[in-house]
Design a protein around this motif. Structure first.
Motif, PDB file in Angstrom:
ATOM      1  N   LYS A  96      19.061   2.239  14.969  1.00  0.00           N
ATOM      2  CA  LYS A  96      18.420   3.299  15.739  1.00  0.00           C
ATOM      3  C   LYS A  96      16.908   3.220  15.561  1.00  0.00           C
ATOM      4  CE  LYS A  96      22.350   6.463  15.228  1.00  0.00           C
ATOM      5  NZ  LYS A  96      22.797   7.797  14.750  1.00  0.00           N
ATOM      6  N   ARG A  97      16.195   3.576  16.619  1.00  0.00           N
ATOM      7  CA  ARG A  97      14.734   3.527  16.599  1.00  0.00           C
ATOM      8  C   ARG A  97      14.185   4.858  16.106  1.00  0.00           C
ATOM      9  NH1 ARG A  97      10.983   4.924  20.497  1.00  0.00           N
ATOM     10  NH2 ARG A  97       8.970   3.845  20.396  1.00  0.00           N
ATOM     11  N   GLY A  98      13.177   4.788  15.242  1.00  0.00           N
ATOM     12  CA  GLY A  98      12.589   6.009  14.715  1.00  0.00           C
ATOM     13  C   GLY A  98      11.265   5.721  14.049  1.00  0.00           C
ATOM     14  N   TYR A  99      10.940   6.498  13.009  1.00  0.00           N
ATOM     15  CA  TYR A  99       9.646   6.333  12.342  1.00  0.00           C
ATOM     16  C   TYR A  99       9.748   6.781  10.892  1.00  0.00           C
ATOM     17  CZ  TYR A  99       9.268  11.352  13.433  1.00  0.00           C
ATOM     18  OH  TYR A  99       9.503  12.699  13.543  1.00  0.00           O
ATOM     19  N   TYR A 100       8.859   6.204  10.081  1.00  0.00           N
ATOM     20  CA  TYR A 100       8.761   6.597   8.681  1.00  0.00           C
ATOM     21  C   TYR A 100       7.770   7.750   8.547  1.00  0.00           C
ATOM     22  CZ  TYR A 100      10.828   2.023   7.476  1.00  0.00           C
ATOM     23  OH  TYR A 100      11.648   0.935   7.362  1.00  0.00           O
ATOM     24  N   ALA A 191      15.668  10.935   0.114  1.00  0.00           N
ATOM     25  CA  ALA A 191      14.668  11.394   1.072  1.00  0.00           C
ATOM     26  C   ALA A 191      14.470  12.903   0.978  1.00  0.00           C
ATOM     27  CB  ALA A 191      15.092  11.013   2.483  1.00  0.00           C
ATOM     28  N   ASP A 192      13.287  13.353   1.392  1.00  0.00           N
ATOM     29  CA  ASP A 192      12.952  14.776   1.376  1.00  0.00           C
ATOM     30  C   ASP A 192      13.356  15.453   2.684  1.00  0.00           C
ATOM     31  OD1 ASP A 192      11.863  14.569  -1.123  1.00  0.00           O
ATOM     32  OD2 ASP A 192       9.796  14.369  -0.420  1.00  0.00           O
ATOM     33  N   ALA A 193      13.679  16.734   2.575  1.00  0.00           N
ATOM     34  CA  ALA A 193      13.791  17.659   3.720  1.00  0.00           C
ATOM     35  C   ALA A 193      14.636  17.132   4.873  1.00  0.00           C
ATOM     36  CB  ALA A 193      12.393  18.010   4.228  1.00  0.00           C
ATOM     37  N   GLY A 194      15.840  16.663   4.572  1.00  0.00           N
ATOM     38  CA  GLY A 194      16.762  16.289   5.637  1.00  0.00           C
ATOM     39  C   GLY A 194      16.500  14.951   6.283  1.00  0.00           C
ATOM     40  N   MET A 195      15.539  14.219   5.813  1.00  0.00           N
ATOM     41  CA  MET A 195      15.276  12.893   6.365  1.00  0.00           C
ATOM     42  C   MET A 195      16.225  11.863   5.748  1.00  0.00           C
ATOM     43  SD  MET A 195      11.091  12.827   6.573  1.00  0.00           S
ATOM     44  CE  MET A 195      10.859  13.310   4.851  1.00  0.00           C
ATOM     45  N   THR A 196      16.298  10.689   6.361  1.00  0.00           N
ATOM     46  CA  THR A 196      17.148   9.612   5.859  1.00  0.00           C
ATOM     47  C   THR A 196      16.330   8.695   4.960  1.00  0.00           C
ATOM     48  OG1 THR A 196      18.445   9.689   7.905  1.00  0.00           O
ATOM     49  CG2 THR A 196      18.677   7.730   6.520  1.00  0.00           C
ATOM     50  N   ALA A 197      16.887   8.377   3.806  1.00  0.00           N
ATOM     51  CA  ALA A 197      16.180   7.499   2.874  1.00  0.00           C
ATOM     52  C   ALA A 197      16.059   6.096   3.454  1.00  0.00           C
ATOM     53  CB  ALA A 197      16.911   7.454   1.532  1.00  0.00           C
ATOM     54  N   VAL A 198      14.910   5.479   3.256  1.00  0.00           N
ATOM     55  CA  VAL A 198      14.654   4.123   3.742  1.00  0.00           C
ATOM     56  C   VAL A 198      15.030   3.135   2.642  1.00  0.00           C
ATOM     57  CG1 VAL A 198      12.889   2.519   4.541  1.00  0.00           C
ATOM     58  CG2 VAL A 198      12.805   4.924   5.252  1.00  0.00           C
ATOM     59  N   PRO A 199      15.986   2.248   2.888  1.00  0.00           N
ATOM     60  CA  PRO A 199      16.389   1.299   1.843  1.00  0.00           C
ATOM     61  C   PRO A 199      15.288   0.294   1.541  1.00  0.00           C
ATOM     62  CG  PRO A 199      17.447   0.757   3.919  1.00  0.00           C
ATOM     63  CD  PRO A 199      16.746   2.066   4.138  1.00  0.00           C
ATOM     64  N   ALA A 200      15.280  -0.195   0.320  1.00  0.00           N
ATOM     65  CA  ALA A 200      14.291  -1.193  -0.089  1.00  0.00           C
ATOM     66  C   ALA A 200      14.570  -2.517   0.600  1.00  0.00           C
ATOM     67  CB  ALA A 200      14.322  -1.364  -1.603  1.00  0.00           C
ATOM     68  N   LYS A 201      13.519  -3.273   0.847  1.00  0.00           N
ATOM     69  CA  LYS A 201      13.626  -4.583   1.461  1.00  0.00           C
ATOM     70  C   LYS A 201      13.434  -5.671   0.417  1.00  0.00           C
ATOM     71  CE  LYS A 201      11.726  -3.085   5.923  1.00  0.00           C
ATOM     72  NZ  LYS A 201      10.645  -3.330   6.927  1.00  0.00           N
ATOM     73  N   ALA A 202      14.031  -6.826   0.697  1.00  0.00           N
ATOM     74  CA  ALA A 202      13.819  -7.979  -0.169  1.00  0.00           C
ATOM     75  C   ALA A 202      12.381  -8.470  -0.015  1.00  0.00           C
ATOM     76  CB  ALA A 202      14.802  -9.097   0.180  1.00  0.00           C
ATOM     77  N   PRO A 203      11.804  -9.088  -1.042  1.00  0.00           N
ATOM     78  CA  PRO A 203      10.427  -9.585  -0.944  1.00  0.00           C
ATOM     79  C   PRO A 203      10.265 -10.586   0.179  1.00  0.00           C
ATOM     80  CG  PRO A 203      11.213  -9.653  -3.210  1.00  0.00           C
ATOM     81  CD  PRO A 203      12.397  -9.339  -2.363  1.00  0.00           C
ATOM     82  N   GLN A 204       9.053 -10.655   0.732  1.00  0.00           N
ATOM     83  CA  GLN A 204       8.770 -11.618   1.782  1.00  0.00           C
ATOM     84  C   GLN A 204       8.915 -13.041   1.256  1.00  0.00           C
ATOM     85  OE1 GLN A 204       5.020 -10.924   3.666  1.00  0.00           O
ATOM     86  NE2 GLN A 204       5.508  -8.830   4.257  1.00  0.00           N
ATOM     87  N   GLY A 205       9.434 -13.900   2.116  1.00  0.00           N
ATOM     88  CA  GLY A 205       9.642 -15.288   1.719  1.00  0.00           C
ATOM     89  C   GLY A 205      11.004 -15.558   1.120  1.00  0.00           C
ATOM     90  N   THR A 206      11.844 -14.515   0.980  1.00  0.00           N
ATOM     91  CA  THR A 206      13.178 -14.698   0.416  1.00  0.00           C
ATOM     92  C   THR A 206      14.279 -14.419   1.437  1.00  0.00           C
ATOM     93  OG1 THR A 206      13.227 -12.406  -0.376  1.00  0.00           O
ATOM     94  CG2 THR A 206      12.387 -14.075  -1.890  1.00  0.00           C
ATOM     95  N   GLY A 207      13.915 -14.036   2.635  1.00  0.00           N
ATOM     96  CA  GLY A 207      14.910 -13.690   3.632  1.00  0.00           C
ATOM     97  C   GLY A 207      15.178 -14.827   4.599  1.00  0.00           C
ATOM     98  N   LEU A 208      16.109 -14.591   5.513  1.00  0.00           N
ATOM     99  CA  LEU A 208      16.416 -15.567   6.553  1.00  0.00           C
ATOM    100  C   LEU A 208      15.427 -15.360   7.700  1.00  0.00           C
ATOM    101  CD1 LEU A 208      20.326 -15.410   6.565  1.00  0.00           C
ATOM    102  CD2 LEU A 208      18.836 -17.086   5.479  1.00  0.00           C
ATOM    103  N   ASP A 209      14.201 -15.837   7.481  1.00  0.00           N
ATOM    104  CA  ASP A 209      13.151 -15.650   8.452  1.00  0.00           C
ATOM    105  C   ASP A 209      13.113 -16.824   9.424  1.00  0.00           C
ATOM    106  OD1 ASP A 209      12.316 -17.592   6.750  1.00  0.00           O
ATOM    107  OD2 ASP A 209      10.538 -16.540   6.034  1.00  0.00           O
ATOM    108  N   LEU A 210      12.038 -16.875  10.222  1.00  0.00           N
ATOM    109  CA  LEU A 210      11.904 -17.925  11.222  1.00  0.00           C
ATOM    110  C   LEU A 210      11.874 -19.312  10.599  1.00  0.00           C
ATOM    111  CD1 LEU A 210      11.447 -18.752  14.173  1.00  0.00           C
ATOM    112  CD2 LEU A 210       9.004 -18.371  13.833  1.00  0.00           C
TER     113      LEU A 210
END
Length: 278
Positions: A96-100, A191-210
């Motif tokens: 889903k599209r949203g914002y932090y 998360a605060d006040a009914g918002m959804t917690a944002v999960p942590a991301k893996a460090p850059q350079g360790t993912g299945l990138d381009l």
């Protein structure tokens, strides 16, 4: 019939090229495949580390800085007072599209730690973003390295409305807030006040990138090229054998050593007429 493979200089050159090209293509394809597998393993390890870090006890922020691949994702604690609040638009969560909702936590030393207090669906709207708690607070969340514009989900272009930022980084926030910013940020475990917690991301350079999929594409290219070399060798061999068979049956024209003489052409020249005598 196949003696020409070893007796003609042309086929010597072709055979040497094929014998060198095929192992080289196999080696390069295997090397690119190994690079892709290493990136897959690195991605799997990074994902497992993020899950393990969530279960570990939190440590003070100062003990985890500067952020690197070892400390990224670990639970950190920081104490201070919330200050300026910004929105980070166009961030997806669970498809889903949203914002932090990003709020600066000012520590006793005067520096501010960007804290992602949660995620909300829809377009970025300051009126819908819950206000930060007042007074001194202690936050606990996953430590993250500063984002790079143009990376996964990060807006590279500027021109955002006031109160919004495209990237969570000290370089992007230095002109938006009136105090020094840590070169790191934290996403709250709860998360605060009914918002959804944002999960942590893996460090850059360790993912299945381009780059990882580029390695996979190069793997296919090298193996295809090796197969093409073998195909062309067999095609040239077949043509040579067919030509030799036709020559034995007298179906192929033997090349002549001298060019054919042009056919005689007769020209009708006008005969000189005798001049009349006086």
């Amino acid at each position: 019939m196949y003696r020409f493979l070893l007796t003609t200089p042309r086929w010597w050159a072709i055979n040497v090229f094929v014998l060198l090209a095929i192992p080289f293509c196999i080696f390069m394809g295997s090397w690119q495949l190994g690079r892709f597998e290493d990136r897959v393993e690195s991605h799997r390890t990074a994902e497992e580390k993020v899950s393990e870090d969530q279960r570990e006890a939190a440590r003070p922020l100062a003990e985890l800085l500067p952020v690197d691949k070892e400390t990224s994702g670990e639970q950190a604690t920081a104490t201070g007072r919330y200050g300026k609040q910004l929105l980070v638009p166009d961030r997806e969560l669970d498809g889903k599209r949203g914002y932090y909702v990003l709020t600066m936590l000012r520590a006793d030393n005067g520096k501010a730690l960007p804290v992602v207090r949660g995620w909300l669906p829809g377009d970025a709207d300051t009126a819908k973003a819950p206000a930060a708690p007042s007074g001194e607070v202690t936050v606990t969340g996953a430590l993250q390295a500063s984002e790079s514009p143009g990376s996964d989900g990060v807006i590279a272009a500027g021109g955002l409305p006031a109160g919004q930022t495209g990237a969570i980084s000290a370089a992007s926030l230095v002109n938006l807030v009136p105090y020094d910013v840590y070169d790191a940020w934290v996403t709250l475990a709860e998360a605060d006040a009914g918002m959804t917690a944002v999960p942590a991301k893996a460090p850059q350079g360790t993912g299945l990138d381009l780059k990882a999929f580029q390695n996979l594409g190069y793997t296919g290219e090298w193996f295809v090229f090796g197969g093409f070399v073998v195909f062309m060798w067999f095609r040239l061999l077949r043509r040579e054998v067919e030509f030799a068979q036709d020559a034995e049956l007298g179906l192929a024209e033997e090349p002549t050593s001298e060019p054919a003489e042009p056919a005689d052409e007769t020209r009708d020249e006008p005969k000189a007429s005798a001049s009349p005598t006086a």
